[in-house]
Motif scaffolding. Sequence first.
Motif, mmCIF file in Angstrom:
data_model
loop_
_atom_site.group_PDB
_atom_site.id
_atom_site.type_symbol
_atom_site.label_atom_id
_atom_site.label_comp_id
_atom_site.label_asym_id
_atom_site.label_seq_id
_atom_site.Cartn_x
_atom_site.Cartn_y
_atom_site.Cartn_z
ATOM 1 N N UNK A 29 -3.207 -5.632 -8.866
ATOM 2 C CA UNK A 29 -2.315 -5.201 -9.942
ATOM 3 C C UNK A 29 -2.876 -4.160 -10.898
ATOM 4 N N UNK A 30 -4.207 -3.969 -10.924
ATOM 5 C CA UNK A 30 -4.744 -2.992 -11.884
ATOM 6 C C UNK A 30 -4.586 -1.560 -11.392
ATOM 7 N N UNK A 31 -4.324 -1.402 -10.098
ATOM 8 C CA UNK A 31 -4.111 -0.057 -9.563
ATOM 9 C C UNK A 31 -5.340 0.467 -8.835
ATOM 10 N N UNK A 32 -5.099 1.184 -7.754
ATOM 11 C CA UNK A 32 -6.188 1.707 -6.932
ATOM 12 C C UNK A 32 -6.966 2.813 -7.646
ATOM 13 N N UNK A 83 -9.168 -8.145 0.879
ATOM 14 C CA UNK A 83 -8.353 -9.141 1.579
ATOM 15 C C UNK A 83 -9.198 -9.997 2.515
ATOM 16 N N UNK A 84 -10.212 -9.413 3.120
ATOM 17 C CA UNK A 84 -11.093 -10.177 4.011
ATOM 18 C C UNK A 84 -11.888 -11.217 3.235
ATOM 19 N N UNK A 85 -12.456 -10.821 2.105
ATOM 20 C CA UNK A 85 -13.211 -11.774 1.280
ATOM 21 C C UNK A 85 -12.298 -12.886 0.777
ATOM 22 N N UNK A 86 -11.103 -12.507 0.310
ATOM 23 C CA UNK A 86 -10.143 -13.509 -0.160
ATOM 24 C C UNK A 86 -9.744 -14.463 0.946
ATOM 25 N N UNK A 132 0.817 -1.213 0.000
ATOM 26 C CA UNK A 132 0.000 0.000 0.000
ATOM 27 C C UNK A 132 0.850 1.263 0.000
ATOM 28 N N UNK A 133 2.072 1.166 0.502
ATOM 29 C CA UNK A 133 2.923 2.350 0.610
ATOM 30 C C UNK A 133 2.813 2.937 1.995
ATOM 31 N N UNK A 151 -7.660 2.109 1.562
ATOM 32 C CA UNK A 151 -7.630 1.276 2.766
ATOM 33 C C UNK A 151 -8.922 0.457 2.911
ATOM 34 N N UNK A 152 -10.049 1.063 2.558
ATOM 35 C CA UNK A 152 -11.326 0.338 2.613
ATOM 36 C C UNK A 152 -11.329 -0.792 1.588
#
Length: 447
Positions: free
Chosen positions: A206-209, A139-142, A87-88, A132-133
């Motif tokens: 990978x597609x970018x935020x 990540x939670x679903x994954x 995320x940086x 962040x949301x």
Amino acid sequence: MKNKQKIIYMDPPKTLVAGFAFIIFIGSLLLTLPVATTDGQGLPWLNALFTATSATCVTGLVVVDTGTTFTLFGQLVILFLIQVGGLGFMTFAIFFAVLLGKRISLKERLLLQEALNYLSISGIVRLAKRILIFTVVIELIGAILLAIRFAFDMPLSKAMYYGIFHSVSNFNNAGFDIMGEFKSLTEYVEDPIVTLVVCALITLGGIGFIVMNEVYEYRQIGRFSLHTKVVLFTSSLLVIGGTILIFLLEFHNPKTLQPLSMFGKWLASLFQAITPRTAGANTLSISDLHHSTLFIMIILMYIGASPGSTGGGIKTTTFAILLGAVRSQIKGKEDVIFFRKRIAYDTIYKSLTVMLAGLSIVIIAAMLLTITEPGKDFLMILFEATSAFGTVGLSMGLTPELSPLGKIIITLTMFAGRVGPLTIAFAVTLRRNSDPFSYPKGKIMIG
């Protein structure tokens, strides 16, 4: 006043480079602690530095097996480094500043703009909050989906932990796994749940935020920006093309696709086409792939993910712009046109600079590795160097056997790939002033 503006303008690249270096340093110290490894001795400093760099730069190349070498503490340190690196650190800093009610200064907005590779500072704080949301939700679903699948093979508590670790690792395009024995996800090569969930995590990360945010807001806005259109089109083309090529090249390989069912062949081909987009997990043995397939994967690793994402490489937009410039030259046109929009010349120059800088890093790293790792196959060396630059993490087995100098070379290559060659160049450049006058045009024959 001008000097003051210049200082602010030069601060972001320097701060980003220093920030990533500081996080790596802290991570290295933590991994040398006895509590971090199962043998109670901690990692040697060089191995700790390599692992911390690989985690922070969301690469996934490892000199020791993550699942068997590290304790829960060590694995959590790695997981934290992956999350911060993906995320940086500026995104985290802004988030905590907002929670504390602190006003976000112009300098901090510029830093965040540089970190996210955003075009302007307008709405940058709102974007950081939304990032962040997105991250927590995805990540939670994954993690839940992977935990449900892993629960069939291991105790529930272990399955939940494995689900969280691999969800965070793959969304951040890190490629670290805790399956043990350097085997990654090869046991799930024909498993549609694990394969498709991990593919989705890698793709979303990978597609970018910026693209993710526009897709989310599409119902309100009703249109996509040129950036999002180019990213989605180029990414789709690379995934589809890569899947078909890997399927055709590996179809009769008895060590990879041949023993699998037809569905399994396509599933494995899809995964191996997506993972070079800077993820690093694999469901097929990379060292058993044909040389032609490995070369395709080298190209995919070099291109990498999209701007403002958790991935590395020269980025999909850079690749698309360069192809567009070549196409325009062949057709005898002066402008590069995408979706009825003309690409500015400075963007084309920047794309060319990024491409050549990235190519230079890969070439120099590969050349040095041929010296430090004598007797190793050159394709293996080139694959490893490209994987490090693209922050991919795929390996043909060279990384665990690297010499101390080889580890340092790969460490520096991973760092350069994550921070970006242009950011490093701007950070070490004292001034970037445009010429106060123009020189007369000169002609050089090309081709």
